[in-house]
Design a protein around this motif. Structure first.
Motif, PDB file in Angstrom:
ATOM      1  N   ASN A  97      21.895   0.474  56.728  1.00  0.00           N
ATOM      2  CA  ASN A  97      22.746   1.518  56.152  1.00  0.00           C
ATOM      3  C   ASN A  97      22.862   1.361  54.642  1.00  0.00           C
ATOM      4  O   ASN A  97      22.801   2.340  53.893  1.00  0.00           O
ATOM      5  N   ILE A  98      23.022   0.122  54.187  1.00  0.00           N
ATOM      6  CA  ILE A  98      23.127  -0.124  52.744  1.00  0.00           C
ATOM      7  C   ILE A  98      21.809   0.210  52.055  1.00  0.00           C
ATOM      8  O   ILE A  98      21.795   0.824  50.978  1.00  0.00           O
ATOM      9  N   LYS A  99      20.682  -0.154  52.659  1.00  0.00           N
ATOM     10  CA  LYS A  99      19.368   0.172  52.077  1.00  0.00           C
ATOM     11  C   LYS A  99      19.158   1.674  51.993  1.00  0.00           C
ATOM     12  O   LYS A  99      18.596   2.182  51.024  1.00  0.00           O
ATOM     13  N   ARG A 100      19.626   2.395  53.012  1.00  0.00           N
ATOM     14  CA  ARG A 100      19.503   3.861  53.004  1.00  0.00           C
ATOM     15  C   ARG A 100      20.300   4.448  51.848  1.00  0.00           C
ATOM     16  O   ARG A 100      19.808   5.319  51.120  1.00  0.00           O
ATOM     17  N   LEU A 101      21.522   3.970  51.649  1.00  0.00           N
ATOM     18  CA  LEU A 101      22.350   4.467  50.553  1.00  0.00           C
ATOM     19  C   LEU A 101      21.716   4.181  49.194  1.00  0.00           C
ATOM     20  O   LEU A 101      21.762   5.016  48.289  1.00  0.00           O
ATOM     21  N   THR A 102      21.130   2.990  49.048  1.00  0.00           N
ATOM     22  CA  THR A 102      20.498   2.659  47.768  1.00  0.00           C
ATOM     23  C   THR A 102      19.220   3.468  47.566  1.00  0.00           C
ATOM     24  O   THR A 102      18.900   3.840  46.435  1.00  0.00           O
ATOM     25  N   ALA A 103      18.496   3.749  48.637  1.00  0.00           N
ATOM     26  CA  ALA A 103      17.237   4.496  48.517  1.00  0.00           C
ATOM     27  C   ALA A 103      17.480   5.943  48.093  1.00  0.00           C
ATOM     28  O   ALA A 103      16.701   6.491  47.306  1.00  0.00           O
ATOM     29  N   ILE A 104      18.566   6.554  48.592  1.00  0.00           N
ATOM     30  CA  ILE A 104      18.830   7.954  48.224  1.00  0.00           C
ATOM     31  C   ILE A 104      19.642   8.047  46.941  1.00  0.00           C
ATOM     32  O   ILE A 104      19.996   9.136  46.503  1.00  0.00           O
ATOM     33  N   LYS A 105      19.942   6.879  46.345  1.00  0.00           N
ATOM     34  CA  LYS A 105      20.664   6.813  45.067  1.00  0.00           C
ATOM     35  C   LYS A 105      22.016   7.537  45.118  1.00  0.00           C
ATOM     36  O   LYS A 105      22.386   8.231  44.186  1.00  0.00           O
ATOM     37  N   SER A 106      22.720   7.347  46.239  1.00  0.00           N
ATOM     38  CA  SER A 106      24.059   7.925  46.330  1.00  0.00           C
ATOM     39  C   SER A 106      25.011   7.097  45.472  1.00  0.00           C
ATOM     40  O   SER A 106      24.681   6.000  45.018  1.00  0.00           O
ATOM     41  N   TYR A 107      26.208   7.611  45.258  1.00  0.00           N
ATOM     42  CA  TYR A 107      27.203   6.899  44.451  1.00  0.00           C
ATOM     43  C   TYR A 107      27.468   5.514  45.034  1.00  0.00           C
ATOM     44  O   TYR A 107      27.458   4.516  44.327  1.00  0.00           O
ATOM     45  N   ARG A 108      27.682   5.467  46.343  1.00  0.00           N
ATOM     46  CA  ARG A 108      27.943   4.182  46.999  1.00  0.00           C
ATOM     47  C   ARG A 108      26.747   3.253  46.910  1.00  0.00           C
ATOM     48  O   ARG A 108      26.899   2.045  46.729  1.00  0.00           O
ATOM     49  N   GLY A 109      25.545   3.813  47.016  1.00  0.00           N
ATOM     50  CA  GLY A 109      24.336   2.995  46.905  1.00  0.00           C
ATOM     51  C   GLY A 109      24.182   2.384  45.531  1.00  0.00           C
ATOM     52  O   GLY A 109      23.791   1.223  45.384  1.00  0.00           O
ATOM     53  N   ILE A 110      24.498   3.158  44.502  1.00  0.00           N
ATOM     54  CA  ILE A 110      24.419   2.649  43.123  1.00  0.00           C
ATOM     55  C   ILE A 110      25.440   1.538  42.936  1.00  0.00           C
ATOM     56  O   ILE A 110      25.156   0.519  42.293  1.00  0.00           O
ATOM     57  N   ARG A 111      26.649   1.694  43.490  1.00  0.00           N
ATOM     58  CA  ARG A 111      27.667   0.647  43.395  1.00  0.00           C
ATOM     59  C   ARG A 111      27.197  -0.631  44.094  1.00  0.00           C
ATOM     60  O   ARG A 111      27.434  -1.731  43.608  1.00  0.00           O
ATOM     61  N   HIS A 112      26.525  -0.481  45.244  1.00  0.00           N
ATOM     62  CA  HIS A 112      25.960  -1.650  45.930  1.00  0.00           C
ATOM     63  C   HIS A 112      24.923  -2.336  45.045  1.00  0.00           C
ATOM     64  O   HIS A 112      24.906  -3.565  44.946  1.00  0.00           O
ATOM     65  N   MET A 113      24.046  -1.554  44.430  1.00  0.00           N
ATOM     66  CA  MET A 113      22.994  -2.125  43.578  1.00  0.00           C
ATOM     67  C   MET A 113      23.581  -2.906  42.418  1.00  0.00           C
ATOM     68  O   MET A 113      23.107  -3.983  42.070  1.00  0.00           O
ATOM     69  N   LYS A 114      24.632  -2.351  41.791  1.00  0.00           N
ATOM     70  CA  LYS A 114      25.229  -2.976  40.617  1.00  0.00           C
ATOM     71  C   LYS A 114      26.162  -4.128  40.971  1.00  0.00           C
ATOM     72  O   LYS A 114      26.609  -4.844  40.073  1.00  0.00           O
ATOM     73  N   GLY A 115      26.462  -4.287  42.262  1.00  0.00           N
ATOM     74  CA  GLY A 115      27.361  -5.354  42.671  1.00  0.00           C
ATOM     75  C   GLY A 115      28.810  -5.084  42.322  1.00  0.00           C
ATOM     76  O   GLY A 115      29.570  -6.002  42.021  1.00  0.00           O
ATOM     77  N   LEU A 116      29.193  -3.815  42.345  1.00  0.00           N
ATOM     78  CA  LEU A 116      30.565  -3.417  42.043  1.00  0.00           C
ATOM     79  C   LEU A 116      31.266  -2.976  43.324  1.00  0.00           C
ATOM     80  O   LEU A 116      30.607  -2.684  44.326  1.00  0.00           O
ATOM     81  N   PRO A 117      32.607  -2.885  43.313  1.00  0.00           N
ATOM     82  CA  PRO A 117      33.311  -2.421  44.510  1.00  0.00           C
ATOM     83  C   PRO A 117      32.882  -1.006  44.895  1.00  0.00           C
ATOM     84  O   PRO A 117      32.684  -0.156  44.032  1.00  0.00           O
ATOM     85  N   VAL A 118      32.740  -0.764  46.188  1.00  0.00           N
ATOM     86  CA  VAL A 118      32.167   0.485  46.676  1.00  0.00           C
ATOM     87  C   VAL A 118      33.240   1.497  47.046  1.00  0.00           C
ATOM     88  O   VAL A 118      33.022   2.694  46.950  1.00  0.00           O
ATOM     89  N   ARG A 119      34.408   1.043  47.415  1.00  0.00           N
ATOM     90  CA  ARG A 119      35.391   1.933  48.023  1.00  0.00           C
ATOM     91  C   ARG A 119      36.531   2.326  47.098  1.00  0.00           C
ATOM     92  O   ARG A 119      37.662   2.460  47.522  1.00  0.00           O
ATOM     93  N   GLY A 120      36.260   2.496  45.818  1.00  0.00           N
ATOM     94  CA  GLY A 120      37.234   3.079  44.913  1.00  0.00           C
ATOM     95  C   GLY A 120      38.246   2.127  44.324  1.00  0.00           C
ATOM     96  O   GLY A 120      39.232   2.574  43.742  1.00  0.00           O
ATOM     97  N   GLN A 121      38.026   0.810  44.456  1.00  0.00           N
ATOM     98  CA  GLN A 121      38.983  -0.123  43.883  1.00  0.00           C
ATOM     99  C   GLN A 121      38.848  -0.155  42.367  1.00  0.00           C
ATOM    100  O   GLN A 121      37.807   0.184  41.823  1.00  0.00           O
ATOM    101  N   ARG A 122      39.910  -0.605  41.697  1.00  0.00           N
ATOM    102  CA  ARG A 122      39.865  -0.716  40.244  1.00  0.00           C
ATOM    103  C   ARG A 122      38.981  -1.900  39.847  1.00  0.00           C
ATOM    104  O   ARG A 122      38.850  -2.870  40.585  1.00  0.00           O
ATOM    105  N   THR A 123      38.368  -1.790  38.662  1.00  0.00           N
ATOM    106  CA  THR A 123      37.492  -2.862  38.200  1.00  0.00           C
ATOM    107  C   THR A 123      37.888  -3.416  36.847  1.00  0.00           C
ATOM    108  O   THR A 123      37.311  -4.398  36.402  1.00  0.00           O
ATOM    109  N   SER A 124      38.854  -2.790  36.159  1.00  0.00           N
ATOM    110  CA  SER A 124      39.244  -3.304  34.854  1.00  0.00           C
ATOM    111  C   SER A 124      39.893  -4.673  35.002  1.00  0.00           C
ATOM    112  O   SER A 124      39.705  -5.551  34.163  1.00  0.00           O
TER     113      SER A 124
END
Length: 126
Positions: free
Chosen positions: A78-105
């Protein structure tokens, strides 16, 4: 140490909590399995005999839960599919950032890793 589905579960814990060491079995599923197999709440994993272990295995098989390797493969797929279609969640997975809307500052250290201090580099005096 009883072995279920290729996982060694700890001896000293209650069966309900020891079952949660299997990937894909959480608190709710563990309670359902214990209730179906009529395992007493205070029973420890070390007290399980072959008959009880077989009952647990049959209960898991009858519910057709996806566990361990199958579930891990599905989640990774599922994660590979999200990254392959370059969805918002997939890009967050690639960058190693939180996926579900958490704050990052602030916070998000689990996903972002150890803090990397960015500072001013001073020149050496000659």
């Amino acid at each position: 140490m009883p072995r279920l589905l290729g996982v060694d579960i700890p001896n000293n814990k209650r069966v309900e909590y020891a079952l949660q060491y299997i990937y894909g079995i959480g608190p709710t599923r563990a309670k359902i399995i214990c209730a179906e197999c009529k395992i007493p709440a205070e029973m420890r994993a070390s007290e399980l005999d072959e008959e009880m272990i077989n009952k647990i295995m049959n209960s898991v098989a009858s519910h057709q839960y996806r566990l361990e390797g199958d579930l891990r493969r599905e989640v990774i797929g599922n994660i590979k599919r999200l990254t392959a279609i370059k969805s918002y969640r997939g890009i967050r997975h690639m960058k190693g950032l939180p996926v579900r809307g958490q704050r990052t500052s602030t916070n998000a250290r689990t996903r972002k890793g150890v803090r990397k201090t960015v500072g001013v580099v001073s020149k050496k005096d000659k």
